[in-house]
Design an enzyme around this catalytic site. Structure first.
Site, PDB file in Angstrom:
ATOM      1  N   ALA A 104       0.737  -0.963   0.020  1.00 49.63           N
ATOM      2  CA  ALA A 104      -0.098  -0.032   0.158  1.00 49.63           C
ATOM      3  C   ALA A 104       0.911   1.206  -0.171  1.00 49.63           C
ATOM      4  O   ALA A 104       2.073   1.225   0.639  1.00 49.63           O
ATOM      5  CB  ALA A 104      -0.781  -0.100   1.309  1.00 49.63           C
ATOM      6  N   SER A 129       0.629   3.884   1.782  1.00 50.40           N
ATOM      7  CA  SER A 129       0.857   4.244   3.247  1.00 50.40           C
ATOM      8  C   SER A 129       1.574   3.344   4.117  1.00 50.40           C
ATOM      9  O   SER A 129       1.790   3.702   5.168  1.00 50.40           O
ATOM     10  CB  SER A 129      -0.441   4.189   3.739  1.00 50.40           C
ATOM     11  N   TYR A 130       1.887   2.144   3.491  1.00 52.11           N
ATOM     12  CA  TYR A 130       2.828   1.229   4.318  1.00 52.11           C
ATOM     13  C   TYR A 130       4.287   2.026   4.376  1.00 52.11           C
ATOM     14  O   TYR A 130       5.034   1.836   3.453  1.00 52.11           O
ATOM     15  CB  TYR A 130       2.987  -0.337   3.610  1.00 52.11           C
ATOM     16  N   SER A 131       4.684   2.444   5.574  1.00 50.65           N
ATOM     17  CA  SER A 131       5.972   3.113   5.694  1.00 50.65           C
ATOM     18  C   SER A 131       5.970   4.368   4.749  1.00 50.65           C
ATOM     19  O   SER A 131       7.264   4.310   4.234  1.00 50.65           O
ATOM     20  CB  SER A 131       6.907   2.246   5.651  1.00 50.65           C
ATOM     21  N   LYS A 132       5.027   4.766   4.352  1.00 51.42           N
ATOM     22  CA  LYS A 132       5.169   5.958   3.390  1.00 51.42           C
ATOM     23  C   LYS A 132       5.845   5.820   2.256  1.00 51.42           C
ATOM     24  O   LYS A 132       6.544   6.491   1.503  1.00 51.42           O
ATOM     25  CB  LYS A 132       6.007   7.411   4.147  1.00 51.42           C
TER      26      LYS A 132
END
Length: 328
Positions: free
Chosen positions: A58, A60-63
């Site tokens: 995704a 949003s996973y660790s930006k």
């Protein structure tokens, strides 16, 4: 590793999907249990060697760091056209207006950013991470459809929401001739079965493939109750507390049932808990995390393990209703 069609589509995916939330530097993730890129790459390579062709991440996973690590590994270890890359959008990874949600502007911006991070020309499965209550549904669906027509995205998927919302999205897309969702990535495991009330029936009826997240309940279903483990994530995952802390005593009885069935079978608990997923006709590929090679091996073995009716009853009998989670 067997492959199946994902929902009512021609897309072939392995019966196991490797989730890549864990693969990111600790300084980017903010978690103590994520793995650096050198630590992560062997797991992606091992998954490919075992026949897993389906990878989920995704923005949003660790930006975005997870997308970058996955993209580089796929370029180094695999033929891109044989691999199915799934990513998601909704949660913000930057500040300011239009940084969150499913507006046309955000969708177009975040898709291009994910493509850059993944280092690929197209995303196989682009998923909306959550329902956007602040954007007209028609705006979201048409923007996603335009990404497919532009060749940036091959298929569309969705994640946790209420069944009425997903049903509405399917019908609005059909009415307008827009690309429909072929998959639902929802929260489903032996400790959380609320999706069986509406969503699972809807997906089966509509020909939507289900790819459950947290199929082992953040590892709780993979070991006896409160047994010590050397997993870097166990005891450090605050999100697990959010999901399961309110039903500890009832969940313990389910975990004990998994242990009994696994012991009788002579297999690890993880295999039993994952094998249960496939009792649902619409479940295609549970999304598993892996910080040990055995996690991958157990998942592959579970995809071929068929539980008896009696075993399924024993696993399900202790369950009590839970509060709905992750739908807002």
């Amino acid at each position: 590793m067997r492959t199946l069609k994902l929902g009512r589509s021609g897309l072939e995916v392995s019966a196991v999907c490797l989730g890549c939330l864990t693969y990111a530097p600790k300084e980017a993730s903010g978690y103590t249990w994520t793995l650096s890129e050198p630590e992560s790459r062997p797991f992606i390579r091992k998954a490919l060697e075992l026949g897993i062709n389906f990878f989920d991440t995704a923005n949003s996973y660790s930006k975005g760091a997870s997308e970058e690590i996955l993209g580089r590994a796929i370029r180094d270890f695999a033929d891109r056209d044989n691999v199915v890359i799934a990513t998601k959008l909704y949660n913000p990874i930057r500040s300011g207006p239009n940084s969150k949600g499913l507006s046309r502007k955000t969708i177009m911006t975040e898709c291009d950013a994910s493509l850059r991070r993944l280092g690929t020309d197209y995303i196989d499965l682009y998923q909306i991470h959550r329902w956007d209550y602040d954007t007209p549904l028609e705006e979201t669906l048409e923007a996603l459809h335009d990404l497919v027509k532009a060749g940036k995205v091959r298929y569309l998927g969705a994640s946790s929401m209420f069944a009425w919302q997903f049903s509405k999205a399917l019908q609005v897309a059909k009415y307008n001739g827009w690309t429909r969702f072929i998959s639902m990535q929802n929260h489903l495991n032996l400790l959380y079965r609320e999706e069986e009330r509406e969503m699972m029936g809807l997906c089966e009826s509509e020909g939507v493939g289900v790819t459950p997240w947290s199929p082992l309940a953040r590892g709780l279903l993979a070991r006896p109750w409160q047994q010590p483990t050397d997993s870097p994530r166990a005891g450090r995952d605050s999100y697990a507390e959010t999901l399961y802390s309110a039903t500890v005593e009832a969940d313990r009885r389910v975990i004990d049932a998994v242990a009994r069935v696994a012991d009788a079978r002579g297999v690890p608990m993880a295999q039993v808990a994952l094998a249960w997923q496939y009792r649902h006709k619409s479940v295609i590929a549970p999304v598993i995390g892996a910080t040990q090679f055995s996690h991958l091996e157990d998942a592959v073995a579970a995809s071929e393990l068929v539980l008896s009716r009696e075993e399924i009853h024993a696993l399900e009998a202790p369950y009590i209703p839970h509060n709905v989670a992750e739908h807002d």
